[in-house]
Design a protein around this motif. Structure first.
Motif, mmCIF file in Angstrom:
data_model
loop_
_atom_site.group_PDB
_atom_site.id
_atom_site.type_symbol
_atom_site.label_atom_id
_atom_site.label_comp_id
_atom_site.label_asym_id
_atom_site.label_seq_id
_atom_site.Cartn_x
_atom_site.Cartn_y
_atom_site.Cartn_z
ATOM 1 N N GLU C 101 5.446 0.594 6.598
ATOM 2 C CA GLU C 101 6.160 1.350 5.590
ATOM 3 C C GLU C 101 7.666 1.142 5.703
ATOM 4 O OE1 GLU C 101 5.902 5.799 4.189
ATOM 5 O OE2 GLU C 101 7.164 5.430 5.919
ATOM 6 N N ARG C 102 8.141 1.037 6.921
ATOM 7 C CA ARG C 102 9.577 0.837 7.083
ATOM 8 C C ARG C 102 9.996 -0.486 6.430
ATOM 9 N NH1 ARG C 102 11.924 3.658 10.651
ATOM 10 N NH2 ARG C 102 10.002 3.727 11.829
ATOM 11 N N ILE C 103 9.182 -1.517 6.643
ATOM 12 C CA ILE C 103 9.540 -2.809 6.048
ATOM 13 C C ILE C 103 9.544 -2.684 4.524
ATOM 14 C CG2 ILE C 103 8.893 -5.214 5.815
ATOM 15 C CD1 ILE C 103 7.536 -5.027 8.508
ATOM 16 N N HIS C 104 8.497 -2.071 3.998
ATOM 17 C CA HIS C 104 8.403 -1.986 2.536
ATOM 18 C C HIS C 104 9.558 -1.182 1.972
ATOM 19 C CE1 HIS C 104 7.219 1.093 -0.397
ATOM 20 N NE2 HIS C 104 6.922 1.875 0.612
ATOM 21 N N SER C 105 9.948 -0.139 2.683
ATOM 22 C CA SER C 105 11.023 0.701 2.187
ATOM 23 C C SER C 105 12.375 0.003 2.263
ATOM 24 C CB SER C 105 11.044 1.990 2.984
ATOM 25 O OG SER C 105 12.194 2.703 2.705
ATOM 26 N N LYS C 128 9.282 -9.339 -4.890
ATOM 27 C CA LYS C 128 8.153 -10.261 -4.873
ATOM 28 C C LYS C 128 7.568 -10.292 -3.462
ATOM 29 C CE LYS C 128 7.169 -15.122 -5.278
ATOM 30 N NZ LYS C 128 7.837 -16.416 -5.270
ATOM 31 N N TYR C 129 8.464 -10.413 -2.470
ATOM 32 C CA TYR C 129 7.958 -10.507 -1.103
ATOM 33 C C TYR C 129 7.516 -9.160 -0.562
ATOM 34 C CZ TYR C 129 9.294 -15.306 -1.155
ATOM 35 O OH TYR C 129 9.368 -16.620 -1.474
ATOM 36 N N ARG C 130 7.977 -8.111 -1.166
ATOM 37 C CA ARG C 130 7.534 -6.786 -0.763
ATOM 38 C C ARG C 130 6.027 -6.645 -1.004
ATOM 39 N NH1 ARG C 130 7.455 -2.665 -4.112
ATOM 40 N NH2 ARG C 130 6.908 -0.711 -3.149
ATOM 41 N N GLU C 131 5.522 -7.419 -1.942
ATOM 42 C CA GLU C 131 4.097 -7.337 -2.250
ATOM 43 C C GLU C 131 3.222 -7.723 -1.053
ATOM 44 O OE1 GLU C 131 2.654 -6.184 -4.974
ATOM 45 O OE2 GLU C 131 4.549 -5.765 -5.960
ATOM 46 N N ILE C 132 3.760 -8.577 -0.169
ATOM 47 C CA ILE C 132 2.988 -8.932 1.029
ATOM 48 C C ILE C 132 2.640 -7.663 1.788
ATOM 49 C CG2 ILE C 132 3.062 -10.136 3.237
ATOM 50 C CD1 ILE C 132 5.103 -12.040 2.071
ATOM 51 N N SER C 170 0.212 -12.390 7.743
ATOM 52 C CA SER C 170 1.211 -11.786 6.859
ATOM 53 C C SER C 170 2.535 -11.618 7.576
ATOM 54 C CB SER C 170 0.739 -10.424 6.368
ATOM 55 O OG SER C 170 -0.437 -10.559 5.640
ATOM 56 N N MET C 171 2.459 -11.227 8.857
ATOM 57 C CA MET C 171 3.692 -11.060 9.616
ATOM 58 C C MET C 171 4.414 -12.406 9.737
ATOM 59 S SD MET C 171 4.259 -8.006 10.399
ATOM 60 C CE MET C 171 3.427 -7.270 9.024
ATOM 61 N N ASP C 172 3.614 -13.463 9.978
ATOM 62 C CA ASP C 172 4.236 -14.785 10.071
ATOM 63 C C ASP C 172 4.882 -15.179 8.755
ATOM 64 O OD1 ASP C 172 3.567 -15.030 12.671
ATOM 65 O OD2 ASP C 172 1.693 -16.122 12.316
ATOM 66 N N LYS C 173 4.236 -14.758 7.667
ATOM 67 C CA LYS C 173 4.789 -15.079 6.361
ATOM 68 C C LYS C 173 6.098 -14.310 6.134
ATOM 69 C CE LYS C 173 1.209 -15.040 3.314
ATOM 70 N NZ LYS C 173 0.575 -14.368 2.184
ATOM 71 N N LEU C 174 6.154 -13.129 6.705
ATOM 72 C CA LEU C 174 7.335 -12.288 6.471
ATOM 73 C C LEU C 174 8.579 -12.809 7.167
ATOM 74 C CD1 LEU C 174 6.484 -8.487 6.660
ATOM 75 C CD2 LEU C 174 7.704 -9.682 4.870
ATOM 76 N N LYS C 175 8.365 -13.425 8.345
ATOM 77 C CA LYS C 175 9.539 -13.785 9.146
ATOM 78 C C LYS C 175 10.504 -14.713 8.413
ATOM 79 C CE LYS C 175 7.187 -13.141 13.388
ATOM 80 N NZ LYS C 175 6.415 -13.947 14.324
ATOM 81 N N PRO C 176 10.014 -15.837 7.858
ATOM 82 C CA PRO C 176 10.986 -16.675 7.125
ATOM 83 C C PRO C 176 11.630 -15.941 5.960
ATOM 84 C CG PRO C 176 8.731 -17.476 6.830
ATOM 85 C CD PRO C 176 8.680 -16.444 7.895
ATOM 86 N N VAL C 177 10.870 -15.021 5.361
ATOM 87 C CA VAL C 177 11.426 -14.263 4.245
ATOM 88 C C VAL C 177 12.603 -13.416 4.726
ATOM 89 C CG1 VAL C 177 10.917 -12.441 2.611
ATOM 90 C CG2 VAL C 177 9.234 -14.215 3.035
ATOM 91 N N LEU C 178 12.417 -12.792 5.888
ATOM 92 C CA LEU C 178 13.500 -11.972 6.422
ATOM 93 C C LEU C 178 14.712 -12.831 6.745
ATOM 94 C CD1 LEU C 178 11.620 -9.474 8.761
ATOM 95 C CD2 LEU C 178 12.474 -9.098 6.472
ATOM 96 N N ASP C 179 14.445 -14.039 7.288
ATOM 97 C CA ASP C 179 15.563 -14.941 7.566
ATOM 98 C C ASP C 179 16.322 -15.250 6.285
ATOM 99 O OD1 ASP C 179 15.010 -15.066 10.217
ATOM 100 O OD2 ASP C 179 13.772 -16.868 10.080
ATOM 101 N N LEU C 180 15.552 -15.463 5.244
ATOM 102 C CA LEU C 180 16.157 -15.788 3.957
ATOM 103 C C LEU C 180 17.087 -14.671 3.498
ATOM 104 C CD1 LEU C 180 15.843 -17.738 1.392
ATOM 105 C CD2 LEU C 180 14.278 -16.004 0.561
ATOM 106 N N PHE C 181 16.586 -13.440 3.583
ATOM 107 C CA PHE C 181 17.395 -12.316 3.104
ATOM 108 C C PHE C 181 18.593 -12.074 4.006
ATOM 109 C CE2 PHE C 181 13.288 -10.699 1.176
ATOM 110 C CZ PHE C 181 13.566 -11.367 0.004
ATOM 111 N N LYS C 182 18.349 -12.284 5.299
ATOM 112 C CA LYS C 182 19.450 -12.089 6.234
ATOM 113 C C LYS C 182 20.573 -13.045 5.875
ATOM 114 C CE LYS C 182 20.218 -12.519 11.133
ATOM 115 N NZ LYS C 182 19.556 -13.120 12.292
#
Ligand code: SF4
Lengths: 145, 141, 394
Positions: C101-105, C128-132, C170-182
């Motif tokens: 929930e923290r990630i989604h929020s 879009k990535y929040r949907e993960i 899903s967590m692995d998918k999230l990591k590059p996404v977080l890098d992108l946003f960072k």
């Protein structure tokens, strides 16, 4: 400071002013005091001991009055320290803490409108949550309503 | 009225009105706009003012403080316009039944045309609801 | 001469109605008044009419974005009251849900913040990535929001062994996404120029207003219930809390982004450490007494207090949501900023209350009210971003 030091400090500074010291378990402490000592007590633990004000909860008790619990915590410690004051009806009144802790301003306004508690010397005593045309004397969280 | 209604069904612009909700319904409405669901491809656009809107998406419990504002917003919307109630709260308070600040439900304040149940309704649900409404309007027009 | 600009209570992108009155002198904000109550639903009173089990569902509906933090604090309070310790597997499951929930929020906030400074692409990408995360929650709990997972003494649903590889993926998918946003937030010169030094909440003020969570931590106040008063499985996993010093909008954004990395770390550890076992103690009743529960919501500490007289219903139920203290701090954070930046400062606290549906400019001298329609505040904000872009030549 560790919790034991804080505990000893509070007990030493307010010797005789603590009506009851209740430890529900290691981390939840409830302390009863007189409403007249509230400002002094809070100033001490907020400014001297560096606590953080969490919130205040008012409870309409069957004992014929309203209780307010002021919850504090000390940074980095798991303890929640709750100061309890008892305000007898029909005119529950207590000194406002807003001059000591800015963060109490809203919750006092809220308690005033929901419980009909008068906070003397409150900087901005107007409605917070209820509409401005809410009928006087109707306090939704009181038991006798 | 007929031609206006017909025009409305082509590309309805919606205005989102929250009247004391828990946010979830509102998030799901926003979700409908994002790439996964993308309502805009159906011509549905969320607009910033009720004056540009053809439909009101109402969420929440209609608290006392919101009642007056909600009516104002409805009056600003050009007619014919439709009102869509989204979520259990808007349908009849749900878990909040009996609270002291909500004397009325949404449909007692505004003329609701369609109800979308769910707590919160999934974006698919909201889209399905809106699509059904459009069907209905087409037949009326 | 000071003018008053009311903001709200309705806004196109806004979740909750909220009303602000900005007092401005020329371009500068001199004072902010906040009016609450559009969303007051009397939950504390309602809780007294619900049984202990139902209270968890009720508090879940206080705020949709924090829809597990409130049940978390609530179960903590009731377990404190009854001296109950939930089984270990349940604790891990609870932790996973809380962190998801923290990630989604945080992603949700990032998207809306992007929108406020005029980067709609950021908004669309982030969501879009929040949907993960939403898909994960949907699969585990059965609903995208309002998960109804928590109960006194355990959780309602187990995480199936079959789902675990999927969670990992899903967590692995999230990591590059977080890098992108960072990268997008930290390296973008425009975002930097727009948010650096804006809306500073000093350490001292943060303490005076008793702010919590990602509003306090960027101001150098190291509070996090997960560390200070470990609940659920937080005592059994390893993570850091993100504390920054600047206190401006930029720091708040960075703090949230870095926190998401920690959340991913926590979830992965929980999956590794989780052992099969029971997930629920069948608790029949709660004794008389008092209970206090805390939980770290995406926005800060959620605080619940319950009083029981031994019956099936709470005698008193008190809820303190983090925004309650955080929003009040806007009174100081906004002062001295331009109107265009004020929108951003209000948004930085999250929930973003930049409601701009109606702007009423009150001229103090002749008490004339002028009603303006539209997203003027957001437009102001967008123009400011454009101006900065021009200055920076990007
Ligand atoms: S219907 Fe449910 S999700 Fe929607 S606003 Fe009400 S409580 Fe929230």
């Amino acid at each position: 400071m560790t919790w034991n030091e804080i505990k000893a400090d509070i007990k030493g500074a307010f010797d005789g002013k603590i009506l009851k010291w209740h430890e529900h378990n290691d981390t939840r402490i409830y302390v009863d005091i007189e409403p007249a000592d509230l400002v002094e007590f809070s100033r001490y633990i907020f400014e001297k001991l560096g606590s953080r004000f969490i919130i205040a909860s008012a409870v309409d008790t069957p004992r014929g009055g309203i209780e307010i619990l002021y919850h504090f915590d000390f940074f980095k410690l798991p303890q929640v320290f709750s100061l309890r004051v008892f305000l007898p009806k029909p005119k529950p009144e207590v000194e406002s803490l807003a001059s000591v802790i800015k963060g109490t301003e809203w919750i006092e306004r809220e308690m005033a409108e929901l419980f009909g508690i008068t906070f003397s010397n409150h900087p901005n005593p107007v409605h917070l949550l209820l509409p401005d045309d809410w009928p006087e004397g109707n306090y939704p969280l009181r038991r006798d309503q | 009225m007929g031609i206006k209604l017909k025009a409305l069904t082509k590309s309805p612009w919606v205005y989102h009105l929250s009247t004391g909700s828990c946010n979830n319904c509102d998030i799901e409405i926003l979700d409908c706009l994002t790439p996964r669901y993308d309502l805009e491809r159906l011509g549905i656009v969320l607009v910033g003012s009720p004056r540009h809107a053809d439909a009101l998406l109402v969420t929440g419990n209609m608290t006392m403080k919101c009642m007056k504002r909600a009516k104002e917003v409805y009056d600003q919307m050009p007619k014919p316009g439709v009102v869509i109630a989204v979520g259990t709260c808007a349908l009849g308070h749900g878990v909040f039944e009996g609270s002291y600040v909500m004397p009325k439900t949404v449909d007692e304040v505004l003329p609701v045309d369609i109800y979308i149940p769910g707590c919160p309704p999934k974006p698919e649900g909201i889209i399905a609801g809106v699509a059904k409404l459009l069907e209905m309007l087409k037949q009326k027009a | 001469m000071s003018e008053i600009i009311p903001i709200g209570p309705y806004h196109p992108l806004q979740e909750e109605p909220e009303f602000f009155r900005l007092h401005v002198e020329g371009e500068k904000v001199v004072k902010l008044e906040i009016e609450l109550g559009y969303n007051h639903r009397g939950i504390e009173k309602l809780a007294e009419t619900k049984s202990w089990d139902q209270v968890v569902f009720l508090v879940e509906r206080i705020c949709g974005i924090c829809s597990t933090s409130h049940p978390a604090a609530s179960t903590n309070a009731m377990e404190d009251l009854g001296g109950i310790e939930a089984p270990e597997r349940a604790q891990y499951i609870r932790t996973i849900i809380c962190e998801l929930e923290r990630i989604h929020s945080h992603l949700l906030w990032l998207g809306l913040a992007g929108h406020f400074i005029g980067y709609n692409t950021v908004w669309m990408w982030v969501w879009k990535y929040r949907e993960i995360v939403c898909d994960l929650l949907d699969k585990i709990t059965g609903n995208r929001q309002s998960y109804a997972m928590f109960k006194v003494g355990g959780v309602r649903r187990d995480i199936l062994e079959d789902d675990i590889p999927w969670i990992r993926a899903s967590m692995d998918k999230l990591k590059p996404v977080l890098d992108l946003f960072k990268g997008a937030v930290m390296d973008d010169p425009v975002i930097r120029a727009r948010t650096r030094g804006v809306g500073i909440l000093t350490n001292e003020m943060a303490k005076q207003y008793c702010v919590v969570g990602p509003t306090a931590r960027p101001s150098g106040v190291a509070i996090d219930v997960r560390k200070d008063d470990p609940y659920f499985a937080y005592g059994m996993v390893d993570f850091d809390i993100v504390v920054l010093e600047e206190g401006d909008v930029f720091a708040k954004a960075v703090c949230r982004i870095l926190e998401m990395y920690e959340s991913v770390k926590i979830i992965e550890q929980c999956i590794d450490k989780m052992k099969p076992g029971i997930i629920d103690l069948k608790i029949k009743e709660l004794p008389a007494g008092e209970g206090i529960g805390r939980a770290e919501a995406p926005r800060g500490e959620v605080y619940h207090y319950c009083l029981s007289d031994g019956s099936n219903f709470p005698a008193r139920y008190k809820v303190r949501a983090p925004s309650y203290t955080n929003i009040a701090s806007n009174e100081v954070a906004c002062v001295g900023e331009t109107v265009a930046d004020a929108a951003l400062v209000l948004a930085a606290v999250d929930p973003c209350y930049c409601c701009t549906e109606r702007l009423v400019v009150v001229d103090h001298d002749n008490r004339r009210e002028q009603v303006l329609q539209g997203n003027t505040l957001i437009q102001l904000s967008h123009e400011r971003t454009k101006q900065i872009r021009k200055e920076l030549g990007v």
